[in-house]
Write an enzyme that holds these catalytic residues in place. Structure first.
Site, short mmCIF file in Angstrom:
data_model
loop_
_atom_site.label_atom_id
_atom_site.label_comp_id
_atom_site.label_asym_id
_atom_site.label_seq_id
_atom_site.Cartn_x
_atom_site.Cartn_y
_atom_site.Cartn_z
N SER A 20 -13.64 -44.90 -15.90
CA SER A 20 -13.43 -45.05 -17.34
C SER A 20 -14.16 -46.25 -17.95
O SER A 20 -14.33 -46.30 -19.17
CB SER A 20 -11.93 -45.17 -17.64
OG SER A 20 -11.41 -46.38 -17.14
N LYS A 68 -9.45 -52.05 -19.70
CA LYS A 68 -10.20 -51.52 -20.84
C LYS A 68 -10.84 -52.69 -21.59
O LYS A 68 -10.60 -53.86 -21.29
CB LYS A 68 -9.29 -50.75 -21.81
CG LYS A 68 -8.48 -49.62 -21.20
CD LYS A 68 -9.32 -48.44 -20.77
CE LYS A 68 -8.45 -47.36 -20.14
NZ LYS A 68 -9.28 -46.29 -19.51
#
Length: 265
Positions: free
Chosen positions: A81, A153
């Site tokens: 990701s 993230k």
């Protein structure tokens, strides 16, 4: 972490007695009280090797736990990701001084605890050998608890920021400024779904660098969830990739993309 100390006073043999001072012990000719060195050696000789080794290991473990608890913590990357910034199985060091001693900034790569079942299932059920090792190390504070489900993230929106994706494939905007995101996967577009949100107080908005393969704030917002991350869930800021050694690099380049973004009104 530096300390200053005064320089010693120059002296001659005539004032040697003054330097000893009241109650000072005579020396053995090498600047150390007579018998002190022999006394320490005697204590060492009486201590069994196993006990000396155990104490050394306990002190080392205590230092490691204190470092992990208050300063830095290692994590590994389990997914794609954050490609191309972070690749599968990269090992990173995370500073736990941010937030806290140091402030968060847009563009930081952050690690946080799963805010609302973003990660399905429980890693500790039918654990893999890696998870078993992490479970064991977490008992002494040398690894994150796998049951807490940490994610990594990039921080895009701070509290009060307005973050906009006008359409799929469009550029990301923060507080009216279009962001040039050189760090994302260039094979994908900055915006995978359209949205227009304002980040609430004590929350942040995060997105993966591999935008079309990241279950991030935008994805969960599109699925009808809140999508925001409580600041209290943030474990720290990722500082460097330390393994593999061929990938060693710092992780501070993302802030530059947000240099022209004004604070929210």
């Amino acid at each position: 972490m530096n300390a200053l100390s005064p320089s010693p006073r120059a002296s001659s043999s005539d004032d040697e007695d003054d330097l000893l001072g009241d109650g000072a012990s005579p020396t053995d000719g090498e600047g150390e009280p007579a018998g002190e060195e022999n006394g320490r050696a005697s204590v060492r000789s009486r201590m069994p090797l196993w006990l000396d080794t155990l104490i050394t290991m306990m002190v080392a473990l205590l230092i490691a736990v204190l470092v992990k608890t208050f300063l830095i913590q290692p994590f590994y990357i389990p997914s794609a990701s954050m490609n191309p910034t972070l690749l599968n199985d990269d090992k990173i060091l995370v500073s736990k001084l941010t937030p806290g001693v140091f402030d968060l900034h847009r563009g930081d790569v952050i690690v946080f605890e799963d805010p609302d079942d973003w990660i399905p299932g429980d890693a500790t059920e039918n654990p893999t050998p890696r998870v078993r090792l992490m479970m064991a190390l977490s008992l002494v504070g040398l690894a994150p608890d796998p049951s807490q489900d940490h994610l990594v993230k990039r921080l895009i929106g701070m509290p009060g920021d307005r973050v906009v994706c006008a359409a799929q494939g469009a550029a990301l905007e923060v507080n009216g400024v279009e962001i040039e995101e050189d760090y994302i996967n260039q094979a994908t577009s900055p915006c995978q779904v359209p949205f227009d949100i304002t980040v609430p107080s004590n929350r942040v908005w995060v997105m993966g660098d591999n935008r079309h393969a990241s279950a991030d704030s935008a994805y969960h917002h599109a699925m009808g969830d809140e999508g925001f991350i409580p600041v209290d869930n943030i474990t720290g800021k990722a500082e460097i990739i330390f393994w593999p050694s061929s990938s060693w690099t710092t992780l501070n380049e993302g802030r530059d993309a947000f240099a022209d973004v004004p604070d929210p009104a």
